[in-house]
Design a protein around this motif. Structure first.
Motif, PDB file in Angstrom:
ATOM      1  N   GLY A 126       0.811  -1.210   0.000  1.00 28.70           N
ATOM      2  CA  GLY A 126       0.000   0.000   0.000  1.00 28.70           C
ATOM      3  C   GLY A 126       0.844   1.259   0.000  1.00 28.70           C
ATOM      4  N   LYS A 127       1.907   1.255   0.805  1.00 30.98           N
ATOM      5  CA  LYS A 127       2.791   2.425   0.866  1.00 30.98           C
ATOM      6  C   LYS A 127       3.548   2.610  -0.446  1.00 30.98           C
ATOM      7  CE  LYS A 127       3.447   2.356   5.890  1.00 30.98           C
ATOM      8  NZ  LYS A 127       4.426   2.256   6.983  1.00 30.98           N
ATOM      9  N   PHE A 175       1.196   4.235  -2.896  1.00 30.78           N
ATOM     10  CA  PHE A 175       0.984   5.658  -2.613  1.00 30.78           C
ATOM     11  C   PHE A 175       2.207   6.478  -3.008  1.00 30.78           C
ATOM     12  CE2 PHE A 175       1.645   9.153   0.468  1.00 30.78           C
ATOM     13  CZ  PHE A 175       0.689  10.012  -0.056  1.00 30.78           C
ATOM     14  N   TYR A 193      -4.953   1.355  -2.143  1.00 37.88           N
ATOM     15  CA  TYR A 193      -3.703   1.097  -1.429  1.00 37.88           C
ATOM     16  C   TYR A 193      -3.832  -0.069  -0.457  1.00 37.88           C
ATOM     17  CZ  TYR A 193      -2.922   5.683  -3.411  1.00 37.88           C
ATOM     18  OH  TYR A 193      -2.821   6.729  -4.288  1.00 37.88           O
TER      19      TYR A 193
END
Length: 604
Positions: A19-20, A23, A75
């Motif tokens: 997810g990070k 992003f 994400y």
């Protein structure tokens, strides 16, 4: 930022959660797009750019993308969100466009004061969208490349670019441990010409297999066609043999739709595939109408036909299923098929011999079956030619015992399983089954219940039949014995035969003989040659000559019998001659079967 592919290429593992990573990719895409857009707008005159305004717009873009990304679930953890499905791509596009529109609206109000042109944002939106999607696309290409089968896997041609072929290729191209590597698709559909199926090119039609195999170095041909019939599969095998290709087949489309493609779905082409036909279309309502909620008894339940009948009948919810046979091992096997265990501690299995009239009557009176399928019989023609009395005792008197017991308890439906050898019989087997048909017809004509016979030919793979015999001889490197180079037989798969038997029980009328459509007769010599070719061995074929009582070509319809098909396209209805039990005479039977000298007495 290290990102690695997991064991099966299904998960991403790295120093930063997925997810990070996503992003950060989107944030960098926005900042890059804003920078390029501003630089292009001011024609690379960096001194004219308000870098403070650029920073604020960049921060706003990152924050808005983060909020929208969370709301649209962009994400989440998981590899699929890095390169995206169609839905993910749509959501990514929506988030970028919404962020861009918000920033463009903001530029309308503060652009002049901060020296941010409205035209900059109109340029930035498509740039950001291209960057965000491009990164995901490149990631997808990278992951798919790492997932592909190893270079030393077997190169394969896929016959069929439809649903099954597409799913098969998808599985192969996403499993690095796949033993097969698709190198081309073969399909006669002109709409697929020169297209790609999951990245694999369509290289030609069926007639181009030889050239395509030579060009690609393919070693395997996989049939991925859901409705491939035996004629097509024979053509496939012949083409594959000429070009040094192995052949494997995929399961039917309903199996792929319900469970997807699995590695063990691919199997070698079998002789049953080359003889079998299309799945039988049955009217379930007609079958359930007389089976569901009824007490059903099957004689000969341990045999090939009987055991499959039990398996099929169990699907229709009978109140009770009674499986009768004199072979305790056969009963154990059918119990495993139906109940999932072979404990033999249930009254669902009945150990008894149909030759014993008293035993049959006692069992019927105690269990009171409402539907009976009579599959018990002696079936080996040459054995009965040597021991005709055994055929008389089992196929004639045994059938009479079951019929009498059924009549005593008022059975609603009685289905006698017959054989094509009963049509214009020339053997003890044929005559004994013909008499069984006549006895069944007599009970049908003299009862308010339904008594009928169902006649069909050889069943592929049944116990003691030709195919298992040939298979064993090939395994032991022994020559295959064929009676005559021109001899033919009808063949049907066990499931097909049983489905039609159940259907016949629903549509048949009392006293009839129902004849199952067996398709075209098949050359026994051709079967032997194909089985030898499939084995890869050098096996001889020995012609032994027709055995006593054996026909060169079997018949399904006897002289004087009609072939009317009023209810089902694969089931003919014929009027059966009847024979009263008190007119049975062993000597007349033996004379008709050629086992006694001719007399002037009446012949059955």
């Amino acid at each position: 930022m290290a990102i690695s592919i997991g064991k099966a290429g299904q998960n991403l593992k790295g120093s930063v959660p997925i997810g990070k990573v996503l992003f950060l990719i989107d944030a960098l895409a926005w900042i890059s797009a804003l920078f390029i857009g501003v630089v292009l707008r001011y024609e690379f005159n960096l001194s004219s750019i308000n870098w403070s305004a650029f920073a604020w717009f960049g921060l706003a873009a990152v924050i808005l993308q983060f909020v929208l990304g969370l709301s649209l679930h962009l994400y989440r953890k998981g590899l699929r969100h890095l390169f995206g499905s169609f839905e993910d791509t749509l959501n990514v596009s929506i988030s970028v466009i919404v962020v861009g529109v918000v920033l463009w609206i903001a530029s309308l109000f503060v652009g002049q004061r901060w020296e941010i042109s409205r035209g900059v944002m109109l340029l930035v939106i498509p740039l950001a969208l291209v960057f965000v999607l491009a990164v995901r696309y490149l990631a997808r290409m990278r992951v798919e490349r790492l997932r592909r089968p190893a270079a030393d896997s077997t190169p394969a041609l896929i016959l069929g670019g439809g649903y099954i072929g597409t799913n098969l290729i998808q599985w192969m191209m996403s499993d690095p441990k796949s033993p097969f590597r698709p190198v081309g698709v073969i399909d006669d559909n002109p709409e697929l010409a020169w297209q790609r199926v999951r990245g694999v090119p369509v290289l030609g039609k069926f007639d181009d297999i030889a050239q395509v195999a030579s060009d690609t170095g393919a070693e395997l041909l996989i049939v991925a066609i859901g409705d491939a019939d035996s004629a097509l599969l024979r053509r496939v095998q012949d083409t594959a043999n000429k070009n040094g290709l192995s052949v494997k087949v995929m399961p039917a489309i309903d199996r792929v739709v319900s469970k997807g493609v699995r590695g063990n779905d691919l199997r070698d082409l079998s002789i049953e595939d080359l003889l079998g036909r299309q799945p039988v279309e049955t009217n379930v309502s007609e079958i359930t109408g007389y089976l569901t909620g009824k007490r059903v008894l099957v004689t000969g339940a341990g045999g090939s036909i009987g055991s499959q009948l039990c398996t099929e009948i169990a699907k229709y919810g009978p109140a009770e299923l009674m499986m009768l046979d004199r072979d305790e091992t056969g009963l154990q096997q059918v119990l495993i098929n139906v109940a999932g265990n072979g404990l033999l501690d249930t009254d669902a299995v009945v150990l008894a011999d149909i030759r014993e009239a008293d035993a049959m009557k006692e069992i019927f009176l105690k269990r009171k079956p409402e539907v009976v399928f009579h599959a018990a019989a002696l079936k080996h023609l040459p054995m009965l030619e040597q021991y005709p009395d055994e055929g008389w005792k089992t196929n004639v008197l045994g059938t009479l015992n079951v019929l009498a017991a059924a009549e005593a308890v008022g059975v609603e439906t009685f289905v006698n399983i017959s054989t094509d050898k009963a049509a214009n019989p020339t053997s003890v087997l044929g005559h004994s089954k013909r008499v069984a048909e006549k006895l069944t017809a007599w009970y049908g004509q003299n009862s308010t219940s339904k008594y009928l016979s169902v006649r069909f030919g050889n069943v592929i793979g049944s116990r003691g039949s030709m195919l298992p015999t040939f298979t064993r001889l090939i395994m032991e490197d022994k020559p295959l014995t064929v009676t005559h180079p021109d001899v033919t037989r009808f063949f049907m798969t066990i499931p097909e035969a049983c489905q039609l038997v159940l259907q016949a029980g629903g549509i048949g009328r009392s006293g009839e003989v129902l004849i199952l459509d067996m398709g075209e007769p098949v050359s026994i010599l051709e079967i032997a040659q194909r089985m030898i070719a499939m084995s890869g061995k050098d096996i001889d074929i020995v012609f032994t000559g027709l055995r006593e009582g054996e026909k060169m070509h079997e018949e399904l319809v006897g002289d004087g019998e009609t072939e009317d098909r009023p209810f089902h396209s694969k089931i003919s209805h014929a009027h059966a001659e009847s024979l009263a039990p008190n007119n049975l005479d062993r000597d007349r039977f033996m004379q008709r079967a050629g086992k006694l000298a001719s007399t002037d007495s009446e012949i059955i």
